[in-house]
Design a protein around this motif. Structure first.
Motif, PDB file in Angstrom:
ATOM      1  N   LYS A 202      55.735  53.774 -52.266  1.00 25.60           N
ATOM      2  CA  LYS A 202      55.741  54.731 -51.157  1.00 25.60           C
ATOM      3  C   LYS A 202      54.970  54.145 -49.973  1.00 25.60           C
ATOM      4  CE  LYS A 202      54.432  59.473 -49.912  1.00 25.60           C
ATOM      5  NZ  LYS A 202      53.459  59.150 -48.857  1.00 25.60           N
TER       6      LYS A 202
ATOM      7  N   SER B 147      60.772  42.920 -57.243  1.00 27.57           N
ATOM      8  CA  SER B 147      59.622  42.753 -56.361  1.00 27.57           C
ATOM      9  C   SER B 147      60.029  43.004 -54.914  1.00 27.57           C
ATOM     10  CB  SER B 147      59.062  41.342 -56.485  1.00 27.57           C
ATOM     11  OG  SER B 147      58.639  41.115 -57.794  1.00 27.57           O
TER      12      SER B 147
ATOM     13  N   ILE C 247      48.957  51.922 -51.128  1.00 30.01           N
ATOM     14  CA  ILE C 247      50.398  51.837 -51.426  1.00 30.01           C
ATOM     15  C   ILE C 247      50.586  51.977 -52.930  1.00 30.01           C
ATOM     16  CG2 ILE C 247      52.469  50.406 -51.329  1.00 30.01           C
ATOM     17  CD1 ILE C 247      51.293  49.089 -48.813  1.00 30.01           C
ATOM     18  N   LYS C 248      51.222  53.075 -53.333  1.00 33.36           N
ATOM     19  CA  LYS C 248      51.446  53.329 -54.759  1.00 33.36           C
ATOM     20  C   LYS C 248      52.923  53.638 -54.989  1.00 33.36           C
ATOM     21  CE  LYS C 248      47.060  53.228 -56.066  1.00 33.36           C
ATOM     22  NZ  LYS C 248      46.570  52.015 -56.721  1.00 33.36           N
ATOM     23  N   ASN C 249      53.471  53.054 -56.028  1.00 30.13           N
ATOM     24  CA  ASN C 249      54.843  53.332 -56.459  1.00 30.13           C
ATOM     25  C   ASN C 249      55.869  53.168 -55.337  1.00 30.13           C
ATOM     26  OD1 ASN C 249      53.722  54.036 -58.988  1.00 30.13           O
ATOM     27  ND2 ASN C 249      53.284  56.095 -58.183  1.00 30.13           N
TER      28      ASN C 249
ATOM     29  N   ARG D  52      46.283  47.623 -51.587  1.00 32.94           N
ATOM     30  CA  ARG D  52      46.353  48.006 -53.008  1.00 32.94           C
ATOM     31  C   ARG D  52      45.965  49.463 -53.212  1.00 32.94           C
ATOM     32  NH1 ARG D  52      45.906  43.408 -56.598  1.00 32.94           N
ATOM     33  NH2 ARG D  52      45.685  41.545 -55.323  1.00 32.94           N
TER      34      ARG D  52
ATOM     35  N   ASN E 260      53.901  48.663 -56.709  1.00 33.61           N
ATOM     36  CA  ASN E 260      52.482  48.564 -56.360  1.00 33.61           C
ATOM     37  C   ASN E 260      52.192  47.185 -55.779  1.00 33.61           C
ATOM     38  OD1 ASN E 260      51.862  51.196 -57.290  1.00 33.61           O
ATOM     39  ND2 ASN E 260      51.922  50.403 -59.386  1.00 33.61           N
ATOM     40  N   VAL E 261      51.065  47.076 -55.084  1.00 27.99           N
ATOM     41  CA  VAL E 261      50.792  45.839 -54.348  1.00 27.99           C
ATOM     42  C   VAL E 261      50.340  44.720 -55.286  1.00 27.99           C
ATOM     43  CG1 VAL E 261      49.349  44.764 -52.576  1.00 27.99           C
ATOM     44  CG2 VAL E 261      50.234  47.084 -52.241  1.00 27.99           C
ATOM     45  N   GLU E 262      51.066  43.599 -55.194  1.00 28.08           N
ATOM     46  CA  GLU E 262      50.683  42.427 -55.957  1.00 28.08           C
ATOM     47  C   GLU E 262      49.632  41.649 -55.163  1.00 28.08           C
ATOM     48  OE1 GLU E 262      53.945  40.900 -58.666  1.00 28.08           O
ATOM     49  OE2 GLU E 262      53.771  39.364 -57.109  1.00 28.08           O
TER      50      GLU E 262
ATOM     51  N   LEU F 228      55.151  43.598 -53.151  1.00 31.63           N
ATOM     52  CA  LEU F 228      55.084  44.645 -54.172  1.00 31.63           C
ATOM     53  C   LEU F 228      55.617  44.106 -55.498  1.00 31.63           C
ATOM     54  CD1 LEU F 228      56.409  47.773 -52.226  1.00 31.63           C
ATOM     55  CD2 LEU F 228      54.098  46.836 -52.346  1.00 31.63           C
ATOM     56  N   ASP F 229      55.088  44.646 -56.595  1.00 32.74           N
ATOM     57  CA  ASP F 229      55.613  44.258 -57.908  1.00 32.74           C
ATOM     58  C   ASP F 229      56.775  45.181 -58.284  1.00 32.74           C
ATOM     59  OD1 ASP F 229      54.512  46.649 -58.713  1.00 32.74           O
ATOM     60  OD2 ASP F 229      52.785  45.722 -59.706  1.00 32.74           O
TER      61      ASP F 229
END
Lengths: 153, 488
Positions: B436, B2, B432-434, B429, B28-30, B23-24
């Protein structure tokens, strides 16, 4: 040669009043060398205050968390964009200088900043914390000496 | 593993705050949180002071919207003394308040909100400022902004002394009458302000609305929440900044509540969350269901878009036309897209300028009967105005001598706090992906709350940490594994 002393801050909010308190003393002791102004404004709102001065001394509180409260820091205006901006006032100042230059406004060529590290900038009506109160006379003396020895032209 | 990303402090806002993004394992955004520190001690500070000092004192607490605090406090003090201001007194207050709105909204567009749209949301950070804006719209506009601002501030000073130490509002009216010569200055400035507002709306049309990418970003679902909306309205349910009733519409746009200022605390309750200093306001009648939207959640929204949603229209002709155009283009009422606040703000800028023009030409403003003297024993009272950032509520109770025994402020950002928290989380969420994360992506998260123009605890001088913007990444154990720094 027109000189401005600008005390920034809020005298209702704990240590944030130190810039105003210092300006208030300098108005008495050094009012013959500079126009002394107190303000609670920030950012673009400060623009008008600087106009038509040749040089300016800004006195303010900062909270970097990396110096003991009461520490006095001297910064030159032209260093601001290069050094870390520790306060929203300063984050606005480089933009202000650039804006004034771009628009051809009569802005101080020489801007200096005396800032003091503070402990509490969030409690309404609290007054200065002991370390800041103890260091205030030194700040005023340094500002006074700066005004007396500021080379002309 | 995380991660935790921190945006700290928020730049270009008064005061300071920070955004924590967790982030998890997949990056990705938790959950994303906006942290807002608050000023402390106002109630204690107010206790024992003469209540008629509150308009001066509260205007000094905040250097951003001193006039809003001054007016809300002045109205609360009227209520405490059970006095109705004289007509000239009320109109002079309203005039000064309109001037303040023109100045504040104009400054916001060019200086704070404009850089994102005029320069571009993902433009290099060094260009996303007023200089970048002027690079696009021309330096002469900068001179125009600065010139108008000066003209307006001089008028506020003419009516009420220093801008951040106004001595305008007294129980039952204002401290001084205006002269015929003063009136001519107000009229000239108002004409200038209307022209300026129309021109600014045109810039918004040309640069923002004609750019399909910007329009798509404004209407994107990740910047959208279907909540309740609150704003002050006049007797015909039109937007009014200075006075009226508080109206709340449901997510479907239908009227849900309408009440006088004195009843505010009956309708709004506050939720405390362990991760924030801010108390989150919600509608009592609906209840707190967490950070979620829809008709079953008591979360509501204030500020320009909310005011337009909560009203049936604008009280001046040009602003009304602009109002109709916005709703026609964005698919009818209410509009749930947070970033439409920027458009709504400019419609309000035009309204404030027209309102200023109307009041400046009103013969009542040079009537010397500027004050009704209070005669009743003071008790308690609520004063509400619409601040540029939304509904602002002052409450005071006093003893029989008028000394404050209890005081409470609910500022615009508290009213908006729950929805701002939702916006930050939803946008984070969405963008923000993967794992980045770059400067442009973080700016999109900042834009999500900048649209509300939040003012943090009314603290202009709460000075943040050493870096204007810090992005720290932590692993699940809370150990910092990386740090990206952005200079201001």
């Amino acid at each position: 040669m027109r000189t401005l002393v600008l005390g920034l801050g809020n005298d209702l909010i704990a240590d944030d009043g130190l810039g105003l308190l210092a300006a208030r003393e300098l108005a008495v002791t050094h009012g013959h060398l500079a126009d002394v102004v107190e303000t609670g404004l920030a950012g673009l709102a400060l623009l008008d205050l600087f106009l038509d001065y040749d040089r300016a001394l800004v006195i303010d509180a900062i909270q970097t968390g990396t110096h003991p409260p009461g520490t006095i820091l001297a910064i030159r205006g032209d260093e601001l964009s290069a050094v870390v901006a520790p306060s929203p006032h300063y984050a606005g100042l480089p933009e202000l200088f650039a804006l004034a230059q771009a628009m051809g406004l009569a802005f101080p060529r020489d801007v200096r900043i005396l800032a003091m590290e503070v402990e509490d900038a969030a409690t309404i009506g609290a007054g200065l914390t002991p370390a800041v109160a103890a260091a205030l006379p030194t700040l005023v003396a340094r500002a006074g000496a700066m005004l007396e020895n500021w080379p002309g032209e | 593993m995380s991660q935790k990303i921190t945006i700290d402090p928020i730049t270009r806002l008064e005061g300071h705050g920070k955004v924590d993004i967790f982030l998890d394992d997949a990056g990705n955004v938790e959950r994303a949180y906006l942290q807002i520190p608050e000023l402390r001690g106002f109630e204690k500070f107010a206790e024992g002071r003469p209540v008629e000092d509150m308009p001066q004192i509260t205007s000094r607490i905040c250097g951003v919207c001193p006039t809003a605090h001054h007016m809300a406090a002045s109205k609360a003090v009227d209520a405490v003394f059970h006095v109705e201001p004289s007509v000239p007194g009320r109109k002079i207050r309203d005039l000064v308040y309109s001037i303040f709105f023109v100045e504040d909204h104009a400054l916001h567009f060019y200086y704070l909100g404009g850089p994102d749209f005029i320069v571009g949301p993902t433009a290099p950070k060094a260009e996303r400022n007023i200089l970048g804006v002027l690079g696009k719209v021309g330096l002469e506009i900068g001179k125009e902004v600065i010139g108008l601002r000066r003209q307006l501030r001089e008028l506020i000073a003419l009516a009420g002394g220093k801008v951040i130490h106004p001595v305008l509002g007294l129980p039952g009216g204002v401290a001084k009458a205006l002269t015929k010569e003063d009136q001519a200055k107000f009229i000239a400035a108002a004409d200038h302000a209307v022209e300026f507002a129309e021109f600014t709306l045109k810039i918004f049309h040309d640069i923002v609305l004609k750019n399909p990418d910007y329009v798509a970003w404004i209407t994107n679902d990740i910047n959208t929440h279907a909540t309740y909306y609150m704003g002050q309205v006049d007797a015909k349910n039109r937007v009014n900044f200075y006075d009226g009733q508080i109206r709340v519409v449901a997510p479907d746009g239908k009227e849900f509540l309408k009440f006088p200022a004195a009843d505010f605390h009956q309708h709004v309750a506050e939720q405390v969350e362990p991760w924030s200093y801010i108390k989150f306001c919600y509608l009592r009648a609906v209840g707190w269901k967490g950070f979620t939207d829809g008709a079953d959640s008591g979360v509501y929204c204030v500020a320009p878009l909310a005011r337009l949603n909560a009203a049936d229209g604008m009280a001046t002709p040009k602003a009304q036309a602009a109002y109709e155009e916005m709703y026609a283009l964005l698919g009818g009422k209410p509009v749930h897209h947070t970033l439409a606040n920027h458009w709504a703000r400019l419609i309000e800028l035009l309204y404030a300028a027209e309102r200023m023009q109307e009041l400046a030409n009103d013969p009542d403003i040079i009537d010397p009967n500027v004050r009704t003297l209070p005669t009743a024993t003071p008790t308690e009272g609520v004063g509400i105005v619409e601040a540029p950032r939304g509904t602002l509520v002052h409450y005071y109770a006093t003893d029989a001598d008028g000394l404050v025994t209890r005081a409470n402020l609910i500022v615009a950002t508290q009213n908006n706090a729950a929805r701002i928290a939702m916006s930050v989380d939803k946008t984070a969420r969405g963008v923000i992906k993967n794992g980045k994360v770059d400067d442009g992506i973080l700016n999109m998260v900042e834009m999500a709350f900048r649209a509300y123009d939040p003012c943090h605890g009314c603290a202009t001088h709460a000075l943040p940490g050493q870096m204007p913007l810090r992005l720290a990444i932590y692993n699940a154990a809370g150990v910092q594994i990386d740090e990206i720094r952005r200079d201001g």
